[in-house]
Each structure stands twice: as structure tokens, then as C-alpha cells.
Design a protein around this motif. Structure first.
Motif, PDB file in Angstrom:
ATOM      1  N   SER A  62       0.844  -1.192   0.000  1.00 21.74           N
ATOM      2  CA  SER A  62       0.000   0.000   0.000  1.00 21.74           C
ATOM      3  C   SER A  62       0.884   1.247   0.000  1.00 21.74           C
ATOM      4  CB  SER A  62      -0.918  -0.019   1.229  1.00 21.74           C
ATOM      5  OG  SER A  62      -0.133   0.034   2.409  1.00 21.74           O
ATOM      6  N   ASN A  63       0.368   2.348   0.445  1.00 23.50           N
ATOM      7  CA  ASN A  63       1.123   3.605   0.479  1.00 23.50           C
ATOM      8  C   ASN A  63       2.117   3.660   1.636  1.00 23.50           C
ATOM      9  OD1 ASN A  63      -0.210   4.645  -1.771  1.00 23.50           O
ATOM     10  ND2 ASN A  63      -1.902   5.375  -0.502  1.00 23.50           N
ATOM     11  N   TYR A  64       1.979   2.748   2.583  1.00 27.20           N
ATOM     12  CA  TYR A  64       2.856   2.716   3.752  1.00 27.20           C
ATOM     13  C   TYR A  64       3.335   1.295   4.004  1.00 27.20           C
ATOM     14  CZ  TYR A  64       1.222   7.375   4.974  1.00 27.20           C
ATOM     15  OH  TYR A  64       0.952   8.714   4.955  1.00 27.20           O
ATOM     16  N   VAL A  65       4.548   1.180   4.518  1.00 31.32           N
ATOM     17  CA  VAL A  65       5.024  -0.096   5.039  1.00 31.32           C
ATOM     18  C   VAL A  65       4.693  -0.068   6.531  1.00 31.32           C
ATOM     19  CG1 VAL A  65       6.998  -1.606   5.384  1.00 31.32           C
ATOM     20  CG2 VAL A  65       6.896  -0.171   3.339  1.00 31.32           C
ATOM     21  N   ILE A  95       4.989   1.473  13.414  1.00 32.09           N
ATOM     22  CA  ILE A  95       5.333   2.657  12.635  1.00 32.09           C
ATOM     23  C   ILE A  95       4.836   2.444  11.211  1.00 32.09           C
ATOM     24  CG2 ILE A  95       7.654   1.893  11.978  1.00 32.09           C
ATOM     25  CD1 ILE A  95       8.543   4.840  12.239  1.00 32.09           C
ATOM     26  N   PHE A  96       4.437   3.517  10.573  1.00 34.20           N
ATOM     27  CA  PHE A  96       3.984   3.494   9.187  1.00 34.20           C
ATOM     28  C   PHE A  96       4.969   4.334   8.381  1.00 34.20           C
ATOM     29  CE2 PHE A  96       0.388   2.673  11.857  1.00 34.20           C
ATOM     30  CZ  PHE A  96      -0.345   1.710  11.187  1.00 34.20           C
ATOM     31  N   VAL A  97       5.757   3.686   7.540  1.00 37.19           N
ATOM     32  CA  VAL A  97       6.777   4.371   6.748  1.00 37.19           C
ATOM     33  C   VAL A  97       6.219   4.575   5.337  1.00 37.19           C
ATOM     34  CG1 VAL A  97       9.127   4.262   5.853  1.00 37.19           C
ATOM     35  CG2 VAL A  97       8.605   3.283   8.106  1.00 37.19           C
ATOM     36  N   PRO A  98       6.158   5.824   4.855  1.00 38.99           N
ATOM     37  CA  PRO A  98       5.655   6.047   3.492  1.00 38.99           C
ATOM     38  C   PRO A  98       6.503   5.289   2.466  1.00 38.99           C
ATOM     39  CG  PRO A  98       5.931   8.130   4.661  1.00 38.99           C
ATOM     40  CD  PRO A  98       6.566   7.071   5.505  1.00 38.99           C
ATOM     41  N   ILE A  99       5.858   4.559   1.585  1.00 39.87           N
ATOM     42  CA  ILE A  99       6.575   3.772   0.591  1.00 39.87           C
ATOM     43  C   ILE A  99       7.452   4.665  -0.294  1.00 39.87           C
ATOM     44  CG2 ILE A  99       4.753   3.742  -1.158  1.00 39.87           C
ATOM     45  CD1 ILE A  99       6.918   0.748  -0.235  1.00 39.87           C
ATOM     46  N   VAL A 100       7.044   5.904  -0.513  1.00 39.52           N
ATOM     47  CA  VAL A 100       7.842   6.814  -1.348  1.00 39.52           C
ATOM     48  C   VAL A 100       9.142   7.214  -0.674  1.00 39.52           C
ATOM     49  CG1 VAL A 100       5.843   7.708  -2.611  1.00 39.52           C
ATOM     50  CG2 VAL A 100       6.633   8.892  -0.555  1.00 39.52           C
ATOM     51  N   LYS A 101       9.271   7.006   0.630  1.00 37.35           N
ATOM     52  CA  LYS A 101      10.499   7.323   1.367  1.00 37.35           C
ATOM     53  C   LYS A 101      11.440   6.126   1.487  1.00 37.35           C
ATOM     54  CE  LYS A 101       9.638  11.595   2.512  1.00 37.35           C
ATOM     55  NZ  LYS A 101      10.416  12.678   1.970  1.00 37.35           N
ATOM     56  N   VAL A 102      10.969   4.931   1.136  1.00 38.21           N
ATOM     57  CA  VAL A 102      11.786   3.733   1.279  1.00 38.21           C
ATOM     58  C   VAL A 102      12.835   3.691   0.164  1.00 38.21           C
ATOM     59  CG1 VAL A 102      11.785   1.212   1.311  1.00 38.21           C
ATOM     60  CG2 VAL A 102       9.932   2.471   2.434  1.00 38.21           C
ATOM     61  N   LEU A 103      14.102   3.605   0.567  1.00 37.85           N
ATOM     62  CA  LEU A 103      15.211   3.517  -0.384  1.00 37.85           C
ATOM     63  C   LEU A 103      15.679   2.082  -0.576  1.00 37.85           C
ATOM     64  CD1 LEU A 103      17.423   6.534   0.749  1.00 37.85           C
ATOM     65  CD2 LEU A 103      15.668   6.475  -1.044  1.00 37.85           C
ATOM     66  N   ALA A 104      15.606   1.275   0.482  1.00 36.81           N
ATOM     67  CA  ALA A 104      16.046  -0.115   0.410  1.00 36.81           C
ATOM     68  C   ALA A 104      15.252  -0.947   1.409  1.00 36.81           C
ATOM     69  CB  ALA A 104      17.544  -0.218   0.686  1.00 36.81           C
ATOM     70  N   PHE A 105      15.196  -2.258   1.118  1.00 41.90           N
ATOM     71  CA  PHE A 105      14.364  -3.167   1.898  1.00 41.90           C
ATOM     72  C   PHE A 105      14.930  -4.575   1.778  1.00 41.90           C
ATOM     73  CE2 PHE A 105      10.973  -6.336   1.784  1.00 41.90           C
ATOM     74  CZ  PHE A 105      10.231  -6.041   2.911  1.00 41.90           C
ATOM     75  N   HIS A 106      15.029  -5.285   2.908  1.00 41.96           N
ATOM     76  CA  HIS A 106      15.418  -6.694   2.853  1.00 41.96           C
ATOM     77  C   HIS A 106      14.976  -7.430   4.104  1.00 41.96           C
ATOM     78  CE1 HIS A 106      18.928  -6.254   5.594  1.00 41.96           C
ATOM     79  NE2 HIS A 106      19.143  -5.103   4.982  1.00 41.96           N
ATOM     80  N   LEU A 107      14.964  -8.753   3.997  1.00 39.34           N
ATOM     81  CA  LEU A 107      14.739  -9.601   5.166  1.00 39.34           C
ATOM     82  C   LEU A 107      15.882  -9.385   6.139  1.00 39.34           C
ATOM     83  CD1 LEU A 107      13.672 -12.983   3.549  1.00 39.34           C
ATOM     84  CD2 LEU A 107      12.356 -11.718   5.258  1.00 39.34           C
ATOM     85  N   ALA A 108      15.593  -9.346   7.416  1.00 41.06           N
ATOM     86  CA  ALA A 108      16.644  -9.205   8.427  1.00 41.06           C
ATOM     87  C   ALA A 108      17.401 -10.525   8.520  1.00 41.06           C
ATOM     88  CB  ALA A 108      16.047  -8.833   9.774  1.00 41.06           C
ATOM     89  N   PRO A 109      18.726 -10.475   8.423  1.00 49.31           N
ATOM     90  CA  PRO A 109      19.525 -11.700   8.568  1.00 49.31           C
ATOM     91  C   PRO A 109      19.295 -12.323   9.943  1.00 49.31           C
ATOM     92  CG  PRO A 109      20.847  -9.915   7.689  1.00 49.31           C
ATOM     93  CD  PRO A 109      19.531  -9.316   8.119  1.00 49.31           C
ATOM     94  N   PRO A 110      19.355 -13.616  10.047  1.00 47.95           N
ATOM     95  CA  PRO A 110      19.868 -14.558   9.060  1.00 47.95           C
ATOM     96  C   PRO A 110      18.822 -15.087   8.088  1.00 47.95           C
ATOM     97  CG  PRO A 110      19.470 -15.719  11.099  1.00 47.95           C
ATOM     98  CD  PRO A 110      19.106 -14.271  11.339  1.00 47.95           C
ATOM     99  N   ALA A 111      17.586 -14.595   8.153  1.00 42.98           N
ATOM    100  CA  ALA A 111      16.543 -15.075   7.238  1.00 42.98           C
ATOM    101  C   ALA A 111      16.940 -14.788   5.791  1.00 42.98           C
ATOM    102  CB  ALA A 111      15.219 -14.395   7.562  1.00 42.98           C
ATOM    103  N   HIS A 112      16.552 -15.680   4.912  1.00 43.32           N
ATOM    104  CA  HIS A 112      16.791 -15.477   3.483  1.00 43.32           C
ATOM    105  C   HIS A 112      15.809 -16.329   2.693  1.00 43.32           C
ATOM    106  CE1 HIS A 112      19.136 -19.068   4.398  1.00 43.32           C
ATOM    107  NE2 HIS A 112      19.001 -19.399   3.138  1.00 43.32           N
ATOM    108  N   GLU A 113      15.640 -15.971   1.450  1.00 39.78           N
ATOM    109  CA  GLU A 113      14.772 -16.698   0.530  1.00 39.78           C
ATOM    110  C   GLU A 113      15.565 -16.965  -0.749  1.00 39.78           C
ATOM    111  OE1 GLU A 113      10.399 -14.863   1.595  1.00 39.78           O
ATOM    112  OE2 GLU A 113      11.668 -13.703   0.235  1.00 39.78           O
TER     113      GLU A 113
END
Length: 171
Positions: free
Chosen positions: A44-47, A70-88
Motif C-alpha cells: 500500500s502507500n505505507y510499510v 510505525i507506518f513508513v511512506p513507501i515513497v520514502k523507502v530507499l532499500a528493503f530486505h529480510l533481516a539476517p539470518p533469514a533469506h529466501e
């Protein structure tokens, strides 16, 4: 927090903005690969992040904050990943023809990411970036650091970056 639906799961993620790092939990559909979530129509518009741990930059020294959500506006997100040690599993086929891994340094807000970008062997980096029209670019084998947090070091096999919000350096 409302109870999880039977088709939902919780994933621990890290979200980078121009002036903040947020580590916390998101609720996504069970069938969804979290590492490519921002590319899907379900965003949506927020993470919406539960139990966030926040590092805020912008003053003399970084500040930590905590909220229940917290609701972070998606337009402000520069990078995103699973927190280690999780991976896909990664989002490409290793034997795909005419592709190579290009070593890059990404400047993401106050973070430096030494990583690899999968690009075509038929063009150079500048052309690759010019013709790419993706809202989220996959980055691989990233070592994340921050000159303001000398003890901060994160390794992640894959992350998504907003190509319009990061600078890319070549050695």
C-alpha cells in the motif's frame, strides 16, 4: 496487533529511508516471497512495521527510537530486505544467458552497501540503468555499513533498492 489470519505470516525486515533505519516485523500473505514484496500489488502507500527498532539520523549523533508500530511512506523507502539470518531463494536463474554480476557501491541515505547488480553483458552500466524502468532493483551479496555507526555491519544475500533514491558507484 490483530491476530494473524490463516494465510498470513510475520517476517522480520529492515527498511532504509534517507534519514532512518527501521528493523521490525511486517505481516504478509503466507504465499508471498517477502524479499520481493515491494514489487507486488499487495503493497500500500505505507510499510506497516510492528515492534520497530529505529535509528534516526540527522543530528550530531544517531538516535534510537521505539514504538509499538510505525507506518513508513513507501515513497520514502530507499532499500528493503529480510533481516539476517533469514533469506529466501534469489529472484533470478543462475544459468540465464547474457547476464553478469557487476560490483557496485550503493549510497543509500547514510548507508554504504558494497554489493552486486545483475546486468546485461550486451550493454554498459550507464545504458543498463537508462533502459531499466523498474521501481525496485534487486541487489545481491550486499555488505551494509554506516560511517556514523562503526559497529554496524549487515550481510544480506538480496535486497531491493529504489533506483531513483540511491547513488551507484563503480570502482
Amino acid at each position: 496487533m490483530k491476530p494473524l489470519e490463516t494465510d498470513e505470516k510475520i517476517a522480520l525486515v529492515m527498511v532504509y529511508t534517507p534519514n532512518m533505519l527501521v528493523r521490525g516485523e511486517v505481516i504478509v500473505k503466507e504465499s508471498l516471497r517477502v524479499s520481493i514484496w515491494l514489487r507486488t500489488q499487495s503493497i500500500s502507500n505505507y510499510v506497516h512495521i510492528l515492534r520497530p527498532q529505529i535509528i534516526l539520523f540527522g543530528g550530531e549523533s544517531p538516535k534510537t527510537l521505539q514504538y509499538s508500530e510505525i507506518f513508513v511512506p513507501i515513497v520514502k523507502v530507499l532499500a528493503f530486505h529480510l533481516a539476517p539470518p533469514a533469506h529466501e531463494p534469489l529472484d533470478y536463474e543462475e544459468d540465464e544467458a547474457n547476464r553478469m554480476m557487476q560490483a557496485v557501491d550503493l549510497m543509500v541515505g547514510t548507508f554504504l552497501m558494497k554489493a552486486k547488480l545483475r546486468i546485461s553483458t550486451q550493454t554498459d552500466m550507464a545504458t543498463n540503468l537508462d533502459i531499466s524502468s523498474t521501481a525496485w532493483m534487486s541487489i545481491y551479496d550486499a555488505a551494509v555499513s554506516n560511517p556514523y555507526l562503526l559497529q554496524f555491519s549487515v550481510q544480506t544475500p538480496m535486497l531491493l533498492v529504489n533506483p531513483g533514491g540511491v547513488s551507484i558507484g563503480l570502482a
